[in-house]
Design a protein around this motif. Structure first.
Motif, short mmCIF file in Angstrom:
data_model
loop_
_atom_site.label_atom_id
_atom_site.label_comp_id
_atom_site.label_asym_id
_atom_site.label_seq_id
_atom_site.Cartn_x
_atom_site.Cartn_y
_atom_site.Cartn_z
N PRO A 123 108.01 16.33 88.62
CA PRO A 123 106.72 16.90 88.19
C PRO A 123 106.79 17.43 86.75
O PRO A 123 107.85 17.86 86.28
N TYR A 124 105.65 17.40 86.09
CA TYR A 124 105.60 17.81 84.69
C TYR A 124 106.12 19.23 84.49
O TYR A 124 106.84 19.49 83.53
N GLY A 125 105.79 20.13 85.39
CA GLY A 125 106.24 21.52 85.25
C GLY A 125 107.75 21.65 85.24
O GLY A 125 108.30 22.56 84.65
N ALA A 126 108.43 20.72 85.90
CA ALA A 126 109.89 20.77 85.96
C ALA A 126 110.54 20.10 84.75
O ALA A 126 111.72 20.28 84.51
N ARG A 127 109.78 19.31 83.99
CA ARG A 127 110.37 18.63 82.84
C ARG A 127 109.76 19.04 81.50
O ARG A 127 110.23 18.62 80.45
N LYS A 128 108.75 19.90 81.52
CA LYS A 128 108.13 20.35 80.27
C LYS A 128 109.16 21.15 79.49
O LYS A 128 109.77 22.06 80.02
N PRO A 129 109.34 20.83 78.22
CA PRO A 129 110.31 21.60 77.43
C PRO A 129 109.74 22.96 77.01
O PRO A 129 108.65 23.03 76.46
N TYR A 130 110.46 24.01 77.31
CA TYR A 130 110.08 25.35 76.90
C TYR A 130 111.11 25.87 75.92
O TYR A 130 112.29 25.53 75.99
N VAL A 131 110.66 26.71 75.00
CA VAL A 131 111.54 27.31 74.01
C VAL A 131 111.71 28.79 74.38
O VAL A 131 110.73 29.46 74.73
N VAL A 132 112.95 29.27 74.29
CA VAL A 132 113.25 30.67 74.56
C VAL A 132 113.93 31.23 73.32
O VAL A 132 114.80 30.59 72.73
N ALA A 133 113.55 32.43 72.94
CA ALA A 133 114.13 33.08 71.76
C ALA A 133 115.60 33.41 71.98
O ALA A 133 116.05 33.55 73.12
N ASP A 134 116.33 33.56 70.87
CA ASP A 134 117.74 33.94 70.96
C ASP A 134 117.87 35.43 71.27
O ASP A 134 118.70 35.82 72.08
N THR A 135 117.05 36.25 70.60
CA THR A 135 117.04 37.69 70.86
C THR A 135 115.61 38.19 70.76
O THR A 135 114.79 37.61 70.05
N LEU A 136 115.33 39.27 71.46
CA LEU A 136 114.00 39.87 71.38
C LEU A 136 113.79 40.57 70.05
O LEU A 136 112.66 40.69 69.58
N ASP A 137 114.89 41.02 69.43
CA ASP A 137 114.78 41.73 68.15
C ASP A 137 114.27 40.82 67.04
O ASP A 137 113.69 41.31 66.07
N ASP A 138 114.49 39.51 67.16
CA ASP A 138 114.01 38.57 66.13
C ASP A 138 112.50 38.33 66.21
O ASP A 138 111.91 37.78 65.29
N LEU A 139 111.89 38.73 67.30
CA LEU A 139 110.47 38.48 67.49
C LEU A 139 109.67 39.60 66.83
O LEU A 139 109.59 40.71 67.35
N ARG A 140 109.07 39.29 65.69
CA ARG A 140 108.33 40.29 64.91
C ARG A 140 106.94 39.79 64.55
O ARG A 140 106.49 39.92 63.42
N GLY A 141 106.24 39.22 65.52
CA GLY A 141 104.90 38.70 65.27
C GLY A 141 103.88 39.81 65.14
O GLY A 141 104.19 41.00 65.31
N PRO A 142 102.64 39.45 64.85
CA PRO A 142 101.58 40.44 64.66
C PRO A 142 101.28 41.19 65.97
O PRO A 142 101.43 40.66 67.06
#
Length: 191
Positions: free
Chosen positions: A87-106
């Motif tokens: 199923p698509y849900g099992a093969r959809k590529p997802y991206v995960v961050a390396d650390t939460l500290d790098d996430l500095r979005g608005p």
């Protein structure tokens, strides 16, 4: 309790099918008579409420036979996916961050996501509205194709706070919670 045999049940079904076929044949003959008398198919449709396809099959019995034959050729086995289907849900590529500290979005104001993240036609999000903030995070987490997408649009602290209320695909949630146990902890604490 009365026990019926399989033969009795088959007899009930056969009588029903025969009466249904007879009623259908009578109705079709009457519709063909109206058509022969000058009624157009669209008028028959309007007055009877039958669909265009039902009227077509009534006026042209060979069309019904062809449709029924085609329908019979399709079995439940034909409708099953192949053995190796994932199923698509099992093969959809997802991206995960390396650390939460790098996430500095608005974290406030109005942002407009790029087309590759949100092609809905309304990619603007007012981050001061909690529901729109959560919707933007859900969209970015689902559609990010690079870690840079996550760094640009997601804030680590806000993600931890929103995590329990984000409606995410199970596999995406699992990938993030495996990498960041603190997300799983906030979800468990909220439950």
């Amino acid at each position: 309790m009365v026990r019926y045999t399989e033969d009795a049940l088959r007899d009930v079904i056969a009588r029903y099918e025969a009466s249904k076929d007879e009623a259908l044949a009578r109705r079709d003959a009457q519709l063909r008579a109206f058509h022969a008398d000058g009624w157009r198919p669209v008028d028959l449709q309007r007055v009877t409420g039958y669909s265009r396809e039902t009227i077509r099959q009534a006026l042209h019995p060979e069309a019904r036979r062809a449709a029924n034959h085609s329908r019979r050729k399709t079995s439940a086995a034909d409708l099953r996916p192949p053995e190796d289907y994932v199923p698509y849900g099992a093969r959809k590529p997802y991206v995960v961050a390396d650390t939460l500290d790098d996430l500095r979005g608005p974290t406030a104001g109005t942002v407009t996501l790029p087309r590759h993240l949100d092609w809905s036609g309304d990619p603007a999000y007012d981050l001061d509205r909690p529901a729109r903030l959560a919707a933007m995070y859900k969209t970015v987490l689902n559609e990010a194709s690079t870690v840079q997408d996550l760094r640009t649009w997601i804030d680590g602290e806000v993600l931890v706070r929103l995590w329990p209320q984000l409606w995410l695909p199970p596999r995406l949630r699992l990938l993030w919670e495996r990498r960041f146990p603190e997300l799983a902890a906030t979800g468990a604490a909220a439950a």
